[in-house]
Design an enzyme around this catalytic site. Structure first.
Site, PDB file in Angstrom:
ATOM      1  N   SER A  44       0.850  -1.167   0.044  1.00  0.00           N
ATOM      2  CA  SER A  44      -0.034   0.008   0.028  1.00  0.00           C
ATOM      3  C   SER A  44       0.672   1.383   0.216  1.00  0.00           C
ATOM      4  CB  SER A  44      -0.772   0.126   1.313  1.00  0.00           C
ATOM      5  OG  SER A  44      -1.525  -1.144   1.603  1.00  0.00           O
ATOM      6  N   HIS A  99      -2.240 -12.241   0.668  1.00  0.00           N
ATOM      7  CA  HIS A  99      -1.837 -12.189   1.991  1.00  0.00           C
ATOM      8  C   HIS A  99      -2.140 -13.214   2.821  1.00  0.00           C
ATOM      9  CE1 HIS A  99      -2.029  -7.661   1.137  1.00  0.00           C
ATOM     10  NE2 HIS A  99      -0.932  -7.538   2.112  1.00  0.00           N
ATOM     11  N   GLU A 198      -4.488  -4.595  15.245  1.00  0.00           N
ATOM     12  CA  GLU A 198      -4.099  -5.274  16.586  1.00  0.00           C
ATOM     13  C   GLU A 198      -4.981  -4.532  17.578  1.00  0.00           C
ATOM     14  OE1 GLU A 198      -1.851  -3.748  14.350  1.00  0.00           O
ATOM     15  OE2 GLU A 198      -1.422  -5.838  13.551  1.00  0.00           O
ATOM     16  N   SER A 217       2.086  -8.852   6.422  1.00  0.00           N
ATOM     17  CA  SER A 217       2.709  -9.276   5.183  1.00  0.00           C
ATOM     18  C   SER A 217       4.331  -9.368   5.635  1.00  0.00           C
ATOM     19  CB  SER A 217       2.536  -8.374   3.895  1.00  0.00           C
ATOM     20  OG  SER A 217       3.174  -6.928   4.240  1.00  0.00           O
ATOM     21  N   ASN A 240      -0.087   4.845   9.660  1.00  0.00           N
ATOM     22  CA  ASN A 240      -0.756   5.373  10.787  1.00  0.00           C
ATOM     23  C   ASN A 240       0.019   4.725  12.013  1.00  0.00           C
ATOM     24  OD1 ASN A 240      -1.848   2.344   9.785  1.00  0.00           O
ATOM     25  ND2 ASN A 240      -2.008   2.200  12.035  1.00  0.00           N
TER      26      ASN A 240
HETATM   27  N1  HPA Z   1      -1.692  -2.719  11.862  1.00  0.00           N
HETATM   28  C1  HPA Z   1      -1.293  -3.811  10.754  1.00  0.00           C
HETATM   29  N2  HPA Z   1      -1.196  -3.599   9.489  1.00  0.00           N
HETATM   30  C2  HPA Z   1      -1.299  -2.397   9.204  1.00  0.00           C
HETATM   31  C3  HPA Z   1      -1.413  -1.285  10.008  1.00  0.00           C
HETATM   32  C4  HPA Z   1      -1.606  -1.466  11.087  1.00  0.00           C
HETATM   33  O1  HPA Z   1      -1.594  -0.687  11.987  1.00  0.00           O
HETATM   34  N3  HPA Z   1      -1.465  -0.297   9.024  1.00  0.00           N
HETATM   35  C5  HPA Z   1      -1.386  -0.658   8.007  1.00  0.00           C
HETATM   36  N4  HPA Z   1      -1.383  -2.050   7.804  1.00  0.00           N
END
Ligand code: HPA
Length: 277
Positions: A44, A99, A198, A217, A240
């Site tokens: 991404s 994935h 999570e 991944s 993020n």
């Molecule tokens: N956790 C897991 N996968 C992710 C996250 C995350 O905070 N952000 C983008 N992919």
């Protein structure tokens, strides 16, 4: 779409390396490129990099290649490309990641990596979008992966296959990346199974055991790449801050938006690094 009909990798009697060799022959036939030097998996936010690396000499749906599954996710492009860099290296760009959370098994997850190796690639560049744990990081920031913690409880290795994972994310390649951008920080990537993000407690656990990045991944792919003898470079785009570190709820849209915003900058960084490999 996920194909539930018979898939060559789903039969345990099938040799996954044989399927990868067939896939590599498909790629050589479709692209006219006998051997690729470098493989690049685009996660991404990293999608534009393929345009900047060099001249695209072939672009085709991954589903034309033996063993590749259609992508499960909007925002993930199911395309493979062959790109020639200005220095004449052939890069196999994999815009079609399967994935682990899709539940098709780890053989399908690492098929693209094994195919890349069978296509001749000695270098595997893995990119992803992920959550950040280090307080000084900000969404939109790319970081290098220095090591990983595989929390999936699974492995692409079958049988008594004892593989050394020291320096899995090559120090040499990280040094090259930092020569291109000396501000690049690095961290330990924790692969969770997903697809749920999570919990804050899981993120605290990841931090306690030495993790800095959380995602879904890369670790399983890196193990398969090492098994194939490739040298590995890993990049995460921090889309993020991980759950509980950021106080607002996580959303897939937020991840996509952060990727889109960062895309021009990180794609140019990635293309410059690939130019140095
Ligand atoms: N956790 C897991 N996968 C992710 C996250 C995350 O905070 N952000 C983008 N992919």
């Amino acid at each position: 779409m996920s194909d539930t009909s018979s898939h060559p990798l789903d039969d345990p009697r099938t040799d996954p390396f044989g399927v990868a060799a067939t896939a590599a022959a498909d790629i050589a036939r479709i692209t006219g490129v006998e051997r690729h030097d470098i493989a690049l998996t685009l996660g991404s936010g990293w999608g534009k990099a393929a345009d900047l690396i060099g001249e695209t000499t072939a672009s085709f749906p991954a589903t034309e290649v033996t063993g590749f599954s259609a992508p499960a996710l909007a925002g993930h492009v199911g395309t493979l490309r062959s790109v020639k860099t200005p220095k004449g290296k052939n890069v196999l760009v994999i815009g079609a990641r399967t994935h682990y959370y899709e539940g098709h098994g780890v053989r399908r997850v690492v098929h693209s990596v094994r195919t890349a190796a069978a296509s001749g690639a000695r270098t595997m560049v893995l990119t992803n979008g992920a959550g950040g744990i280090k307080a000084q990081w900000n969404p939109g920031q790319p970081v290098l992966i220095s090591d990983h913690i595989n929390l999936t409880g699974d492995s692409p290795l079958e049988g008594a296959t004892f593989i050394d994972l020291t320096d899995l994310y090559s120090t040499r390649l990280r040094d090259i990346a930092r020569r291109v951008d000396p501000t690049l920080d690095e961290g330990v990537y924790c692969q969770f199974r997903g697809p749920q993000y999570e919990t804050p407690a899981e993120v605290r656990m990841a931090k306690t055991i030495g993790g800095h990045i959380v995602g879904m991944s890369t670790a399983l792919e890196a193990i398969a790449a090492r098994q194939a003898g490739m040298e590995i470079l890993g990049f995460s785009l921090i889309t993020n801050m991980a759950a509980g570190i950021q106080t607002t709820p996580l959303s897939h849209q937020e991840v996509i938006d952060a990727g889109r915003e960062a895309e021009p900058v990180i794609s140019s960084l990635l293309a410059r690094v690939i130019g140095e490999l």
